[in-house]
Scaffold this motif. Structure first.
Motif, mmCIF file in Angstrom:
data_model
loop_
_atom_site.group_PDB
_atom_site.id
_atom_site.type_symbol
_atom_site.label_atom_id
_atom_site.label_comp_id
_atom_site.label_asym_id
_atom_site.label_seq_id
_atom_site.Cartn_x
_atom_site.Cartn_y
_atom_site.Cartn_z
ATOM 1 N N UNK A 95 0.642 -1.191 0.171
ATOM 2 C CA UNK A 95 0.016 0.116 -0.043
ATOM 3 C C UNK A 95 0.986 1.403 0.068
ATOM 4 N N UNK A 96 0.153 2.210 -0.575
ATOM 5 C CA UNK A 96 0.951 3.667 -0.523
ATOM 6 C C UNK A 96 -0.110 4.699 -0.369
ATOM 7 N N UNK A 126 5.515 -6.848 -7.296
ATOM 8 C CA UNK A 126 5.950 -7.657 -8.206
ATOM 9 C C UNK A 126 5.984 -6.962 -9.701
ATOM 10 N N UNK A 127 4.977 -6.153 -9.828
ATOM 11 C CA UNK A 127 5.157 -5.183 -11.081
ATOM 12 C C UNK A 127 5.443 -3.845 -11.130
ATOM 13 N N UNK A 128 5.498 -3.108 -9.799
ATOM 14 C CA UNK A 128 5.989 -1.810 -9.842
ATOM 15 C C UNK A 128 6.296 -1.589 -8.557
ATOM 16 N N UNK A 129 7.138 -0.549 -8.128
ATOM 17 C CA UNK A 129 7.466 -0.238 -6.665
ATOM 18 C C UNK A 129 7.231 1.152 -6.211
ATOM 19 N N UNK A 130 7.143 1.246 -4.747
ATOM 20 C CA UNK A 130 6.728 2.422 -4.210
ATOM 21 C C UNK A 130 7.567 3.441 -5.066
ATOM 22 N N UNK A 131 8.575 3.468 -5.291
ATOM 23 C CA UNK A 131 9.569 4.560 -5.977
ATOM 24 C C UNK A 131 8.912 4.707 -7.139
ATOM 25 N N UNK A 132 8.422 4.073 -7.993
ATOM 26 C CA UNK A 132 7.959 4.227 -9.152
ATOM 27 C C UNK A 132 6.590 4.672 -8.991
ATOM 28 N N UNK A 133 5.988 4.681 -8.005
ATOM 29 C CA UNK A 133 4.566 5.365 -7.770
ATOM 30 C C UNK A 133 4.743 6.662 -7.227
ATOM 31 N N UNK A 148 9.639 5.892 3.636
ATOM 32 C CA UNK A 148 10.107 7.155 3.949
ATOM 33 C C UNK A 148 11.457 7.553 3.125
ATOM 34 N N UNK A 149 12.284 6.599 3.131
ATOM 35 C CA UNK A 149 13.656 6.663 2.512
ATOM 36 C C UNK A 149 13.605 6.893 1.023
ATOM 37 N N UNK A 191 13.801 10.049 -4.110
ATOM 38 C CA UNK A 191 13.031 10.649 -5.302
ATOM 39 C C UNK A 191 12.857 12.076 -5.031
ATOM 40 N N UNK A 192 12.655 12.645 -3.810
ATOM 41 C CA UNK A 192 12.628 14.207 -3.823
ATOM 42 C C UNK A 192 14.098 14.708 -4.009
#
Length: 161
Positions: free
Chosen positions: A5-6, A64-71, A107-108, A113-114
């Protein structure tokens, strides 16, 4: 499938949900309210600035298809992170730019990304806040653009990473 979740707040939640729903790996999204001081806030209370909540989108995604970083990258592409307490014509603290992280790893990754954006010269006023209770929004707000056939007015602000 590995569901994670995000939670992102970036202006009007209708457009944000639309953009996230069409992203690779997203299996479900819900609009609602987070970051305030009242239990079970209503849209009218949030809109009237009585609760301190942000309009936000809870995103369930397949890790498995995307990451938190990509979102996170998509989050920054669909709104103006330099704007404080508003997005475009929507003005008010409920429209703030904020990532509500669920753990230290999120958070990291958000901080990374920021930093990439700042290194590229972008101003970023996005808040990073530990997630509190996410209150699901009223049914008529869920998947608003799919129901109405309208088009979101948010658009790409930052070129793709």
């Amino acid at each position: 499938m590995k569901i994670e979740k995000a939670i992102f707040a970036c202006g009007c939640f209708w457009g944000a949900q639309y953009q996230f729903e069409h992203a690779k790996g997203v299996v479900r999204s819900t609009v609602g309210y987070i970051g305030g001081h009242k239990d079970e806030p209503t849209y009218q209370e949030v809109k009237a600035h009585l609760t301190g909540h942000a309009e936000a989108t809870l995103v369930d995604f397949d890790a498995e298809q995307t990451s938190f970083s990509e979102l996170c990258k998509l989050f920054f592409e669909i709104h103006d992170p330099a704007q404080t307490d508003g997005q475009g014509p929507d003005i008010g603290d409920q429209y703030r730019s904020e990532i509500f992280y669920l753990d230290e790893k999120q958070k990291k990754e958000a901080e990374e990304v920021i930093q990439i954006l700042r290194d590229k010269g972008y101003e970023v006023n996005t808040r990073l806040t530990p997630a509190t209770t996410f209150w699901e929004g009223e049914e008529y707000h869920q998947h608003y653009y799919d129901k109405t056939g309208g088009e979101p007015y948010c658009h790409i602000r930052i070129k793709k990473f």
